[in-house]
Scaffold this active site. Structure first.
Site, PDB file in Angstrom:
ATOM      1  N   PRO A 148       0.798  -1.198   0.000  1.00 40.10           N
ATOM      2  CG  PRO A 148      -0.151  -1.215   2.086  1.00 40.10           C
ATOM      3  CD  PRO A 148       1.031  -1.685   1.343  1.00 40.10           C
ATOM      4  CD  GLU A 149       3.044   3.198  -4.290  1.00 41.62           C
ATOM      5  OE1 GLU A 149       3.193   4.394  -4.582  1.00 41.62           O
ATOM      6  OE2 GLU A 149       3.278   2.275  -5.079  1.00 41.62           O
TER       7      GLU A 149
END
Length: 282
Positions: free
Chosen positions: A2-3
């Site tokens: 996840p960014e």
DNA sequence: CGATGCCCCTGAGAGC
DNA sequence: TGCTCTCAGGGGCATC
């Protein structure tokens, strides 16, 4: 995994279940994630009410009414999945592999929120709320890319004199906080900047394009519910769909969109893949 | 200080 | 089917 857009998607999914809710029960299935969990983790959480659920960079930040704040980082494969608490029986949500469900939170609203993380690069911690901004997790972080503090002038100052390539530099959370491997490639493509350019060599017009491209790609990705490559899911189990809008990431060998006649290339920088079009990025 | 590479850990997919 | 190899949305740490 996840960014920033994926973490924000998770936050938005959890918020209605957690803000204002009391943690009635916490189950800890192992002593550590990436790092050891804090002492008395369960007891410090049980009975606490979550005042607000925020995000800073790639961290989820839950302020409690106990003077402490629960901080969570999802690493590569961490996910929070919301289900209903059902006495006796328990139905697994998509993506909630019990083998890797390490922490479970139950709330006074009847929600069961499972933290699942196969690779265990994620971590959680409890930090005194009054000392949060001074904590090592947060102290050195650069500006939020979607905030006003991230602008061409500030970015130019941060990059001044840097010889490191712009791709790897943008992954440094001290420069700007929240970008990761996908969105850096996508932002550089949108800004038409070559990933191997020395960071300090960007001209004012390029800095402006880059800032605008970063903000645009993150906003678009949040709107699409993030990107699901292998295993990302929102808190309700939904898949993101921004991966269908990637212009370069994962598209090695494919043609760059017309009118460009270039072919997308993959190179390795700092040990990670970078995707770009050599014909339109300079 | 900067650049590089290794490491944490598990799983998916490709190739043989 | 099964083995081996590569790669993966992150990031800390040692080394030169």
């Amino acid at each position: 995994m996840p960014e920033l857009p994926e973490v924000e998607t998770v936050r938005r999914g959890l918020q209605p279940h957690l803000e204002g809710a009391k943690l009635t029960r916490v189950v800890q299935n192992r002593p550590d994630l990436r790092f050891p969990l804090p002492d008395d983790f369960v007891h410090r959480l049980e009975g606490a009410t979550i005042r607000r659920l925020d995000r800073r960079a790639k961290y989820l930040v839950a302020e409690l009414d106990t003077g402490e704040t629960l901080v969570a980082h999802l690493g590569m494969t961490g996910r929070f999945l919301v289900g209903e608490r059902k006495p006796g029986q328990f139905h697994h949500q998509a993506g909630d592999d019990p083998k890797h469900t390490h922490i479970v939170f139950e709330t006074d609203r009847g929600a069961r929120i499972a933290f699942n993380d196969a690779r265990r690069f994620g971590y959680m911690d409890l930090i005194r709320t009054d000392a949060l901004s001074e904590h090592p997790y947060f102290k050195g972080l650069g500006p939020e890319p979607l905030g006003e503090d991230f602008n061409a002038k500030a970015l130019g100052a941060a990059l001044k004199g840097k010889k490191q390539n712009i791709k790897v530099t943008l992954l440094d959370q001290r420069i700007v906080a929240g970008l990761g491997n996908i969105y850096v490639s996508e932002a550089l493509f949108r800004a038409r900047i070559h990933p191997e350019r020395p960071a300090g060599s960007l001209k004012p017009a390029e800095l402006k394009r880059l800032v605008e491209a970063v903000k645009a790609v993150l906003a678009d990705a949040i709107e699409a519910g993030g990107s699901t490559l292998r295993d990302f899911r929102a808190a309700d189990g939904e898949l993101g769909y921004f991966q269908h809008r990637f212009r370069v990431y994962g598209r090695e060998g494919e043609p760059c969109p017309p009118p460009c006649k270039g072919e997308i290339r993959r190179i390795v920088q700092g040990g990670r893949s970078t995707f770009f079009c050599p014909d339109c990025q300079h």
